[in-house]
Design an enzyme around this catalytic site. Structure first.
Site, PDB file in Angstrom:
ATOM      1  CG  ASP A   1      -6.008  -2.664  -4.131  1.00 19.70           C
ATOM      2  OD1 ASP A   1      -6.589  -1.823  -3.412  1.00 19.70           O
ATOM      3  OD2 ASP A   1      -4.919  -3.178  -3.830  1.00 19.70           O
TER       4      ASP A   1
ATOM      5  CG  HIS B   1      -5.454  -2.507   0.027  1.00 20.09           C
ATOM      6  ND1 HIS B   1      -4.883  -1.978  -1.126  1.00 20.09           N
ATOM      7  CD2 HIS B   1      -4.836  -1.878   1.059  1.00 20.09           C
ATOM      8  CE1 HIS B   1      -3.986  -1.081  -0.782  1.00 20.09           C
ATOM      9  NE2 HIS B   1      -3.925  -1.006   0.525  1.00 20.09           N
TER      10      HIS B   1
ATOM     11  CB  SER C   1      -0.937  -0.073   1.213  1.00 19.18           C
ATOM     12  OG  SER C   1      -2.036   0.771   1.065  1.00 19.18           O
TER      13      SER C   1
END
Length: 524
Positions: free
Chosen positions: A465, A493, A238
């Site tokens: 995502d 995610h 991320s």
């Protein structure tokens, strides 16, 4: 509600919400005045201090780490601390302390080095991620051959944390109406943001100007040296992908095996990042709605995503003036409910919990949906918050100019946000206003990262995502001169250690043999 540009692995959310769940974006930054004194980017290992003729950085790169057994929840791990300059442009002007943790390789005879891990955020605790996820969920062969190492980035967790509000003030902040529909509501929304920003200015002190991603990347290079590694091996998820890419930009010759999972596109400005993230959450909601419709107990109906979206919007709007009871003394507001829905979009494993939460809420009980929101905010059962949200804003607002300068900018952008996300677009547009009132000017701006001269870097993207849309992974892989894209056709995610054997095998092979998968590799 505060959900803008918050990016962390679903594993982090799962750990924080173990009861229910079995990764904002950072705006990109460029080297700033604080990075002006960095060593030359292309120094070979062993010449780290060549560009530091005055020797101001030498004490930091030459310090010795003193490892000891962690206590409390970290039992079974080693802990240590390190000093880094508060300001790399003036290393003599003071230092700050960063917290470290390590899990030694289980097969020391086959050890390849240290593997740093970061779960994203910005603001997610890397130590918490190591101790609660990576040390048990990373494949056994990776854990056998690497010391897994975590450093809470500056301003985060145990590393000289940024603080802004008390726990009771955070409760009020999180409850705020996410969709101001009148001028008076907009004034109240702005006042809430200003109170948060002023709290950060009051309580965070001198560190508030020095929590940029560039500075965190420089800290990782100090740690690399202290660990005795000539190259940095790293798994960043991320926002952690932006941190890793920034390291590669600053120190391309020191890049070892970098995995960037759930990637950001560093060339995008904050408004576009937030709008495209809104589209990502709409994609995730569509997948959830289709899955929900397969169950007879779906609280959003079985007619399809459009009708489900209408049901959800009506439910959330109804909470604006009529919050639901949620537990003994708390109530579920529109802001908290919206955050709970967003939290569940990170991980398809949370969809059953969201179905139950919405069904319970339809019956007048907001407890489960509030628990999802608490997990997102990292609020524990005692009502105590981690510093996730404070650090998230501090890093994001320093890394890039604000998406909007005031409510008028948000109102002008609302049609575009609604278009890409009829369900959550308005709330995410207003959430993008957070940096408009920040007390510290940004030091970075969007730009492409090429990291020319770096060893092959593996970028992993998930097609549906919600928080880091798949096109961002494609963009970063194409920008990096040595980027290689691995695609996971799936939901949720990030992809590594989330159940795809194909993804895990490809990443593991790269970490263990230095060989990235073929450019066309696609997993499902």
């Amino acid at each position: 509600m505060d959900t803008s540009r918050l990016l962390r692995t679903s594993g982090t959310l799962a750990a924080a919400a173990a009861l229910l769940l079995s990764a904002l974006t950072a705006g990109p930054s460029t080297p700033t005045a604080s990075a002006a004194a960095r060593p030359q980017d292309r120094d070979e290992p062993g010449t780290t201090l060549a560009a530091d003729p005055a020797g101001l950085l030498r004490p930091f790169y030459a310090q010795k780490l003193s490892w000891h057994s962690c206590t409390g929840k970290g039992a079974g791990f080693e802990c240590a601390s390190m000093k880094v300059p508060l300001d790399y442009a003036a290393p003599h002007g003071g230092d700050i302390t960063l917290a470290l943790s390590r899990k030694r390789a289980t097969d020391p005879s086959a050890r390849l080095g240290s593997l740093l891990v970061n779960p994203g955020g910005p603001g997610g605790s890397a130590i918490g991620y190591l101790q609660g996820h990576a040390a048990t969920k990373y494949p056994a062969e990776v854990r056998a051959r690497y010391d897994l190492v975590a450093v809470d980035p500056r301003g985060v967790g145990r590393s000289t944390p940024v603080t802004c509000l008390s726990d009771s003030e955070m409760d009020r902040y999180a409850q705020a109406d996410p969709n101001p529909r009148t001028t008076a509501q907009a004034r109240s929304y702005v006042a809430n943001l200003k109170k948060f920003s002023q709290g950060c200015a009051t309580h965070a002190g001198r560190i508030l100007k020095h929590v940029s991603t560039v500075e965190a990347a420089r800290d990782m290079d100090v740690l690399r040296e202290l660990l005795g590694d000539s190259k940095l091996h790293y798994v960043g998820a991320s926002y952690g992908t932006f941190l890793g890419a920034t390291y590669a930009e600053l120190f391309p010759s020191r890049v070892g095996r970098l995995v960037l999972d759930g990637a950001l596109d560093p060339s995008l400005g904050a408004e576009r990042v937030n709008r495209e993230q809104a589209a990502g959450f709409q994609t995730a909601f569509t997948s959830f709605a289709r899955d929900c419709a397969r169950h007879v107990d779906c609280p959003l109906g079985t007619s399809g995503p459009d009708d489900a979206g209408k049901h959800l919007r009506a439910f959330l709007a109804g909470l604006s003036g009529h919050p639901l009871p949620a537990g003994d003394s708390r109530r579920l507001t529109e802001g908290l409910a919206t955050t709970g829905v967003i939290a569940a979009m990170y991980d398809e494993g949370a969809w059953p919990a969201l179905r139950k939460a919405l069904a319970d809420a339809a019956g007048g009980d907001g407890t489960v949906l509030l628990a999802l929101s608490d997990a997102y905010y990292e609020r524990d059962e005692r009502g105590a918050y981690s510093n996730l949200m404070a650090a998230n804003s501090a890093v994001n607002c320093l890394d890039a100019p604000a998406a909007f300068r005031g409510p008028d900018g948000v109102r002008q952008a609302l049609p575009a946000f609604r278009k890409v996300s009829p369900v959550l677009g308005e709330a995410l547009a207003w959430a993008s206003l957070g940096c408009a009132y920040w007390p510290v000017h940004p030091t970075g701006h969007p730009h492409r990262i090429t990291a020319r001269g770096a060893a092959p870097i593996l970028v992993v993207g998930t097609t549906r995502d919600p928080a880091t849309p798949y096109p961002w992974a494609r963009a970063l892989a194409s920008q990096l001169s040595s980027g290689r894209l691995l695609t996971y056709d799936g939901d949720g995610h990030t992809a590594y250690t989330r159940g795809s054997e194909c993804v895990d095998e490809a990443v593991d092979s790269y970490l263990l043999t230095r060989t990235p998968p073929p450019a066309s590799r696609r997993c499902s």
